[in-house]
Design a protein around this motif. Sequence first.
Motif, PDB file in Angstrom:
ATOM      1  N   GLN A 143     -17.760 -26.112   8.952  1.00 31.46           N
ATOM      2  CA  GLN A 143     -19.190 -26.213   8.667  1.00 31.46           C
ATOM      3  C   GLN A 143     -19.596 -25.255   7.545  1.00 31.46           C
ATOM      4  O   GLN A 143     -20.396 -25.599   6.673  1.00 31.46           O
ATOM      5  N   ALA A 144     -19.034 -24.049   7.563  1.00 34.54           N
ATOM      6  CA  ALA A 144     -19.383 -23.061   6.535  1.00 34.54           C
ATOM      7  C   ALA A 144     -18.939 -23.518   5.157  1.00 34.54           C
ATOM      8  O   ALA A 144     -19.680 -23.383   4.171  1.00 34.54           O
ATOM      9  N   SER A 145     -17.727 -24.074   5.057  1.00 36.35           N
ATOM     10  CA  SER A 145     -17.253 -24.529   3.753  1.00 36.35           C
ATOM     11  C   SER A 145     -18.091 -25.687   3.227  1.00 36.35           C
ATOM     12  O   SER A 145     -18.391 -25.756   2.028  1.00 36.35           O
ATOM     13  N   LEU A 146     -18.482 -26.599   4.111  1.00 37.58           N
ATOM     14  CA  LEU A 146     -19.359 -27.693   3.692  1.00 37.58           C
ATOM     15  C   LEU A 146     -20.708 -27.168   3.209  1.00 37.58           C
ATOM     16  O   LEU A 146     -21.244 -27.629   2.194  1.00 37.58           O
ATOM     17  N   LEU A 147     -21.264 -26.192   3.917  1.00 43.09           N
ATOM     18  CA  LEU A 147     -22.540 -25.616   3.501  1.00 43.09           C
ATOM     19  C   LEU A 147     -22.408 -24.875   2.170  1.00 43.09           C
ATOM     20  O   LEU A 147     -23.337 -24.878   1.349  1.00 43.09           O
ATOM     21  N   TYR A 148     -21.266 -24.245   1.947  1.00 41.75           N
ATOM     22  CA  TYR A 148     -21.010 -23.582   0.663  1.00 41.75           C
ATOM     23  C   TYR A 148     -21.009 -24.610  -0.470  1.00 41.75           C
ATOM     24  O   TYR A 148     -21.644 -24.406  -1.523  1.00 41.75           O
ATOM     25  N   LEU A 149     -20.304 -25.724  -0.273  1.00 40.32           N
ATOM     26  CA  LEU A 149     -20.259 -26.759  -1.303  1.00 40.32           C
ATOM     27  C   LEU A 149     -21.655 -27.335  -1.556  1.00 40.32           C
ATOM     28  O   LEU A 149     -22.033 -27.585  -2.710  1.00 40.32           O
ATOM     29  N   ASP A 150     -22.433 -27.513  -0.491  1.00 34.13           N
ATOM     30  CA  ASP A 150     -23.788 -28.048  -0.642  1.00 34.13           C
ATOM     31  C   ASP A 150     -24.680 -27.068  -1.401  1.00 34.13           C
ATOM     32  O   ASP A 150     -25.493 -27.476  -2.238  1.00 34.13           O
ATOM     33  N   THR A 151     -24.515 -25.772  -1.124  1.00 34.72           N
ATOM     34  CA  THR A 151     -25.330 -24.764  -1.814  1.00 34.72           C
ATOM     35  C   THR A 151     -24.988 -24.706  -3.297  1.00 34.72           C
ATOM     36  O   THR A 151     -25.880 -24.610  -4.154  1.00 34.72           O
ATOM     37  N   LEU A 152     -23.701 -24.774  -3.636  1.00 35.98           N
ATOM     38  CA  LEU A 152     -23.314 -24.791  -5.051  1.00 35.98           C
ATOM     39  C   LEU A 152     -23.836 -26.052  -5.736  1.00 35.98           C
ATOM     40  O   LEU A 152     -24.297 -25.991  -6.887  1.00 35.98           O
ATOM     41  N   ARG A 153     -23.732 -27.188  -5.056  1.00 35.68           N
ATOM     42  CA  ARG A 153     -24.235 -28.435  -5.645  1.00 35.68           C
ATOM     43  C   ARG A 153     -25.710 -28.318  -6.015  1.00 35.68           C
ATOM     44  O   ARG A 153     -26.151 -28.798  -7.062  1.00 35.68           O
ATOM     45  N   ALA A 154     -26.484 -27.637  -5.177  1.00 39.25           N
ATOM     46  CA  ALA A 154     -27.922 -27.544  -5.399  1.00 39.25           C
ATOM     47  C   ALA A 154     -28.287 -26.521  -6.467  1.00 39.25           C
ATOM     48  O   ALA A 154     -29.310 -26.691  -7.150  1.00 39.25           O
ATOM     49  N   THR A 155     -27.502 -25.471  -6.623  1.00 42.93           N
ATOM     50  CA  THR A 155     -27.903 -24.378  -7.516  1.00 42.93           C
ATOM     51  C   THR A 155     -26.991 -24.206  -8.733  1.00 42.93           C
ATOM     52  O   THR A 155     -27.468 -23.844  -9.807  1.00 42.93           O
ATOM     53  N   PHE A 156     -25.695 -24.431  -8.563  1.00 43.35           N
ATOM     54  CA  PHE A 156     -24.736 -24.290  -9.668  1.00 43.35           C
ATOM     55  C   PHE A 156     -23.794 -25.500  -9.681  1.00 43.35           C
ATOM     56  O   PHE A 156     -22.603 -25.377  -9.389  1.00 43.35           O
ATOM     57  N   PRO A 157     -24.301 -26.703  -9.970  1.00 43.81           N
ATOM     58  CA  PRO A 157     -23.467 -27.907  -9.843  1.00 43.81           C
ATOM     59  C   PRO A 157     -22.199 -27.882 -10.694  1.00 43.81           C
ATOM     60  O   PRO A 157     -21.171 -28.428 -10.290  1.00 43.81           O
ATOM     61  N   ARG A 158     -22.248 -27.233 -11.858  1.00 41.94           N
ATOM     62  CA  ARG A 158     -21.042 -27.190 -12.702  1.00 41.94           C
ATOM     63  C   ARG A 158     -19.958 -26.290 -12.120  1.00 41.94           C
ATOM     64  O   ARG A 158     -18.817 -26.334 -12.556  1.00 41.94           O
ATOM     65  N   ALA A 159     -20.334 -25.474 -11.113  1.00 41.28           N
ATOM     66  CA  ALA A 159     -19.344 -24.622 -10.462  1.00 41.28           C
ATOM     67  C   ALA A 159     -18.346 -25.425  -9.639  1.00 41.28           C
ATOM     68  O   ALA A 159     -17.330 -24.888  -9.193  1.00 41.28           O
ATOM     69  N   LEU A 160     -18.601 -26.727  -9.428  1.00 36.86           N
ATOM     70  CA  LEU A 160     -17.699 -27.576  -8.659  1.00 36.86           C
ATOM     71  C   LEU A 160     -16.714 -28.319  -9.547  1.00 36.86           C
ATOM     72  O   LEU A 160     -16.136 -29.330  -9.149  1.00 36.86           O
ATOM     73  N   SER A 161     -16.485 -27.817 -10.753  1.00 41.35           N
ATOM     74  CA  SER A 161     -15.544 -28.444 -11.678  1.00 41.35           C
ATOM     75  C   SER A 161     -14.109 -28.254 -11.188  1.00 41.35           C
ATOM     76  O   SER A 161     -13.780 -27.233 -10.577  1.00 41.35           O
ATOM     77  N   PRO A 162     -13.223 -29.225 -11.485  1.00 43.80           N
ATOM     78  CA  PRO A 162     -11.826 -29.083 -11.054  1.00 43.80           C
ATOM     79  C   PRO A 162     -11.154 -27.896 -11.740  1.00 43.80           C
ATOM     80  O   PRO A 162     -11.340 -27.679 -12.942  1.00 43.80           O
ATOM     81  N   ARG A 163     -10.428 -27.109 -10.959  1.00 37.24           N
ATOM     82  CA  ARG A 163      -9.719 -25.921 -11.436  1.00 37.24           C
ATOM     83  C   ARG A 163     -10.656 -24.938 -12.129  1.00 37.24           C
ATOM     84  O   ARG A 163     -10.244 -24.149 -12.976  1.00 37.24           O
ATOM     85  N   GLY A 164     -11.926 -24.971 -11.720  1.00 40.94           N
ATOM     86  CA  GLY A 164     -12.909 -24.103 -12.350  1.00 40.94           C
ATOM     87  C   GLY A 164     -13.137 -22.801 -11.615  1.00 40.94           C
ATOM     88  O   GLY A 164     -13.981 -22.001 -12.030  1.00 40.94           O
ATOM     89  N   THR A 165     -12.412 -22.561 -10.520  1.00 42.38           N
ATOM     90  CA  THR A 165     -12.564 -21.338  -9.739  1.00 42.38           C
ATOM     91  C   THR A 165     -11.244 -20.587  -9.694  1.00 42.38           C
ATOM     92  O   THR A 165     -10.203 -21.170  -9.390  1.00 42.38           O
ATOM     93  N   ALA A 166     -11.298 -19.308 -10.012  1.00 39.22           N
ATOM     94  CA  ALA A 166     -10.121 -18.434  -9.888  1.00 39.22           C
ATOM     95  C   ALA A 166     -10.325 -17.534  -8.679  1.00 39.22           C
ATOM     96  O   ALA A 166     -11.415 -17.002  -8.459  1.00 39.22           O
ATOM     97  N   LEU A 167      -9.263 -17.354  -7.903  1.00 37.39           N
ATOM     98  CA  LEU A 167      -9.330 -16.579  -6.669  1.00 37.39           C
ATOM     99  C   LEU A 167      -8.571 -15.273  -6.828  1.00 37.39           C
ATOM    100  O   LEU A 167      -7.424 -15.255  -7.289  1.00 37.39           O
ATOM    101  N   LEU A 168      -9.216 -14.170  -6.460  1.00 38.36           N
ATOM    102  CA  LEU A 168      -8.581 -12.852  -6.428  1.00 38.36           C
ATOM    103  C   LEU A 168      -8.651 -12.359  -4.994  1.00 38.36           C
ATOM    104  O   LEU A 168      -9.673 -11.834  -4.561  1.00 38.36           O
TER     105      LEU A 168
END
Length: 540
Positions: A122-147
Amino acid sequence: MLVAMGLVVAVAVAVTVTVALVLALSRALPTALPHALSRSVLLRAAVRSRRRLELGGSEVRRGQELQLQRLLPPGTFRGSEAFREQHPLKPGCDGGNPGGAVLSLRPWALLHSFWGTDPPLQASLLYLDTLRATFPRALSPRGTALLSWSPGVPRAPAGWLLPTLYCTPAPSGPLPSRAASLRVQLLFALRERGLRVLEAGTATELHDALVVLRAGWPGLAQELALGRLSPQPGLPEEVRGRLQALLTPDTARAAQLRAECALGFQGIVRRLWPQLELVVLGTAHGAEQLYCESLRQGECQGLPFYCPFYRAAGALLGVNLWPEEPAPRFLLCPDWAFYEFLPCPAEEEPRTVLLGELWEGREYGLVLTAQPGEYRCRSGEVLRVTGFHKQCPVVEPVRRESQTLSVRGESIPEDRFYRTLCRAVDMWPGARLVDYVCVESALLGASSGASAPHYEVFVELRGLRDLSEGQRYKLDQCLQEDFPVYKSFRFKGSIGPLRLHMVGAGAFARLREALGPPSPMPRVLREERLLQLVQSSVIS
């Protein structure tokens, strides 16, 4: 009703099948196609999760009773009042799984969890929904780097349901060495000029990765140019070979890295990744506040910081629906745990209040029942209620009770000590606080001498090479001004003067490596081995 249930089943099956297809297709097809397919279906599921959250926010009492019923053995539920009478408060929680491991991505596991109220999903789905609403381009493929260093149990990134978001290779996380893991992940992040999101497990991990950039950018540039991963301690040869196969020479990117680093490190993150939209942090409050402030003023200048989830005692408890706000605050989700709260300051005969009985502006100690068999555990977390979303409280973490300084019962909380320390450092010309820990003299044993009980504080500073006696005394003086009880004990001689030590650069990075898997930085050390490690780095 039957139609609604049919829609739920259809969505659940669609999500399950899609994720299974993505895992299969991503091995054979370019990332864009499976990413677009899975993102479309998951965002539809995320909208449903958001509606479910909104509905639960209107029925908090009922949701809590249902959650408690799920956590108790079948046939034993008699209501929350009977539960509180039957089970006494426990002094602490066992911590659960601080790594945040997620569900298996097997289809039936996902389908089962979609029917239920599994917090990670549920948390991951809500995270994706929040990004879609505020930073939609943040959901680009391979657009996130993890440290994020994740030895042992893999740590779940915020968008784990959509693995095609990430450009970071999986083998880089569970390396035996924290330093090696962060360096390798940084190298792969530097390859992607078009990053949209920089995600770290904690603010300290992002801080330490950027320290690696400051100190080792020539070597990183050379590895980018040659497409070659250098041997290093903590990087097994077989893992290095697998990671090496993912690299290709990129002289243009190496030249960009050299050019930007030569200009200095103020705002370096946005200069290296011009399309970066935000920084996502697993933990960004409490003890991590120092690192967040340092990053905002330095390397990450101009970027919003977003901490999407609230965890305590190994349990996932809340979600942050306001990514553009500077201070993280979290909506406590009624169907993720059964919550109780002890009003602060503590009463002589404490009685808990429930999720729907809180007052805005007040502070409460958090009591959790988050998994079967672990009933009414004091988490050690103190929260402040900042408002409400429908009936659900919105909270901000204030302090951890385990990090309170006290040698005579004077009780100096970590958040207030931090403010006092910052006030003292501001009086030292040119000094900037990088990091700190405290120790109560009882941990020093015989090495503390015959003096009265006292505090010892270890700091790392920039802009100052040594501390004068006047500067050392200034912190003790500030404590006396801010805490009358401490001043009284100092006047009576029952608490001795504070002793301040300065440690060399890198001391706290070594301390974090010794602490093990990522967790909020302790500000009061309770283990002798950690104290000895810090003492070995004292330079003044």
